[in-house]
Design a protein around this motif. Sequence first.
Motif, PDB file in Angstrom:
ATOM      1  N   GLN A 131      13.045   5.812  17.346  1.00  0.00           N
ATOM      2  CA  GLN A 131      14.182   5.848  16.265  1.00  0.00           C
ATOM      3  C   GLN A 131      14.092   4.815  15.240  1.00  0.00           C
ATOM      4  O   GLN A 131      15.217   4.132  14.819  1.00  0.00           O
ATOM      5  N   GLN A 132      12.890   4.603  14.454  1.00  0.00           N
ATOM      6  CA  GLN A 132      12.740   3.626  13.660  1.00  0.00           C
ATOM      7  C   GLN A 132      11.787   4.346  12.532  1.00  0.00           C
ATOM      8  O   GLN A 132      11.247   5.266  12.650  1.00  0.00           O
ATOM      9  N   VAL A 133      11.906   3.415  11.292  1.00  0.00           N
ATOM     10  CA  VAL A 133      10.983   4.271  10.339  1.00  0.00           C
ATOM     11  C   VAL A 133      10.008   3.212  10.061  1.00  0.00           C
ATOM     12  O   VAL A 133      10.160   1.912   9.990  1.00  0.00           O
ATOM     13  N   LEU A 134       8.746   3.758   9.965  1.00  0.00           N
ATOM     14  CA  LEU A 134       7.488   2.728   9.697  1.00  0.00           C
ATOM     15  C   LEU A 134       7.061   3.182   8.208  1.00  0.00           C
ATOM     16  O   LEU A 134       6.688   4.226   7.890  1.00  0.00           O
ATOM     17  N   LEU A 135       6.771   1.820   7.629  1.00  0.00           N
ATOM     18  CA  LEU A 135       6.035   2.000   6.307  1.00  0.00           C
ATOM     19  C   LEU A 135       5.018   1.306   6.249  1.00  0.00           C
ATOM     20  O   LEU A 135       4.752   0.381   6.847  1.00  0.00           O
ATOM     21  N   LEU A 136       3.894   1.733   5.455  1.00  0.00           N
ATOM     22  CA  LEU A 136       2.629   0.873   5.242  1.00  0.00           C
ATOM     23  C   LEU A 136       2.432   0.573   3.627  1.00  0.00           C
ATOM     24  O   LEU A 136       2.237   1.570   2.875  1.00  0.00           O
ATOM     25  N   LEU A 137       3.297  -0.363   3.081  1.00  0.00           N
ATOM     26  CA  LEU A 137       3.438  -0.383   1.740  1.00  0.00           C
ATOM     27  C   LEU A 137       2.071  -0.942   1.063  1.00  0.00           C
ATOM     28  O   LEU A 137       1.897  -0.786  -0.097  1.00  0.00           O
ATOM     29  N   ASP A 138       1.369  -1.854   1.937  1.00  0.00           N
ATOM     30  CA  ASP A 138      -0.004  -2.685   0.990  1.00  0.00           C
ATOM     31  C   ASP A 138      -1.174  -1.838   1.686  1.00  0.00           C
ATOM     32  O   ASP A 138      -2.207  -2.653   1.643  1.00  0.00           O
ATOM     33  N   ASN A 139      -1.043  -0.737   2.734  1.00  0.00           N
ATOM     34  CA  ASN A 139      -2.149  -0.336   3.410  1.00  0.00           C
ATOM     35  C   ASN A 139      -2.906  -1.356   4.239  1.00  0.00           C
ATOM     36  O   ASN A 139      -3.916  -1.351   4.604  1.00  0.00           O
ATOM     37  N   GLU A 140      -2.083  -2.377   4.777  1.00  0.00           N
ATOM     38  CA  GLU A 140      -2.684  -3.462   5.471  1.00  0.00           C
ATOM     39  C   GLU A 140      -1.711  -3.879   6.458  1.00  0.00           C
ATOM     40  O   GLU A 140      -1.665  -3.890   7.817  1.00  0.00           O
ATOM     41  N   HIS A 141      -0.322  -4.240   6.005  1.00  0.00           N
ATOM     42  CA  HIS A 141       0.723  -4.872   6.871  1.00  0.00           C
ATOM     43  C   HIS A 141       1.620  -3.957   7.097  1.00  0.00           C
ATOM     44  O   HIS A 141       2.626  -3.541   6.077  1.00  0.00           O
ATOM     45  N   PRO A 142       2.167  -3.168   8.449  1.00  0.00           N
ATOM     46  CA  PRO A 142       3.175  -2.287   8.390  1.00  0.00           C
ATOM     47  C   PRO A 142       4.488  -3.089   8.496  1.00  0.00           C
ATOM     48  O   PRO A 142       4.630  -4.174   8.874  1.00  0.00           O
ATOM     49  N   VAL A 143       5.499  -2.447   8.185  1.00  0.00           N
ATOM     50  CA  VAL A 143       7.011  -2.777   8.031  1.00  0.00           C
ATOM     51  C   VAL A 143       7.500  -1.620   8.523  1.00  0.00           C
ATOM     52  O   VAL A 143       7.585  -0.490   8.350  1.00  0.00           O
ATOM     53  N   SER A 144       8.388  -1.833   9.574  1.00  0.00           N
ATOM     54  CA  SER A 144       9.452  -1.014   9.977  1.00  0.00           C
ATOM     55  C   SER A 144      11.081  -1.313   9.950  1.00  0.00           C
ATOM     56  O   SER A 144      11.344  -2.708   9.919  1.00  0.00           O
ATOM     57  N   PHE A 145      11.829  -0.469  10.146  1.00  0.00           N
ATOM     58  CA  PHE A 145      13.384  -0.839  10.256  1.00  0.00           C
ATOM     59  C   PHE A 145      13.797   0.292  11.151  1.00  0.00           C
ATOM     60  O   PHE A 145      13.427   1.277  11.132  1.00  0.00           O
ATOM     61  N   ARG A 146      14.891  -0.228  11.890  1.00  0.00           N
ATOM     62  CA  ARG A 146      16.083   0.664  12.644  1.00  0.00           C
ATOM     63  C   ARG A 146      17.241   0.126  12.565  1.00  0.00           C
ATOM     64  O   ARG A 146      17.554  -0.932  11.858  1.00  0.00           O
ATOM     65  N   LEU A 147      18.167   0.881  12.975  1.00  0.00           N
ATOM     66  CA  LEU A 147      19.581   0.724  12.711  1.00  0.00           C
ATOM     67  C   LEU A 147      19.947   0.406  14.122  1.00  0.00           C
ATOM     68  O   LEU A 147      19.805   1.003  15.282  1.00  0.00           O
ATOM     69  N   HIS A 148      20.698  -0.967  14.521  1.00  0.00           N
ATOM     70  CA  HIS A 148      20.967  -1.400  15.675  1.00  0.00           C
ATOM     71  C   HIS A 148      22.322  -2.119  15.739  1.00  0.00           C
ATOM     72  O   HIS A 148      22.461  -2.995  14.907  1.00  0.00           O
TER      73      HIS A 148
END
Length: 144
Positions: A26-43
């Motif tokens: 239940q999270q969104v995963l982004l790879l904005l710079d093709n190296e460092h993942p960023v994720s976010f979720r609502l809690h």
Amino acid sequence: MNQSPEQQIKELGETLGVNLTLDEKQQVLLLLDNEHPVSFRLHNNRWCFYAMLCYIDKESDMTGAYEKYLSMNMTEQEVGTGSICLEKQSGILLYVGSAVNHGCAQSLYQRLDTFVQRADEIRYRLSTDETPDYDSFPKGSILV
């Protein structure tokens, strides 16, 4: 306008030009710079953001590095922007932040953008011994 979390994620994806969906955690995963993942979720009505900073070298003496990480973490706590923490099993140093869900995709975008910029600044500080001049960092969005 009060949007559901799903609507906010969909609109954020449209803004970024990608199809964003919730994964099995239940999270969104982004790879904005093709190296460092960023994720976010609502809690608990807060958007929680997670950014990979670096891997920890488990083989070397980390005393100096940990002192640096903890010192940087103190600054992040004082400013109220986030925290630096260790994901022990994977050996990944993370930057973690959160923001109240205002029910608006634009607010989510702005908070995510600020979070990613801050994570980039911290990565820079981790990779050098010098203290950066924060006024010299680009003020434009790195998400577009």
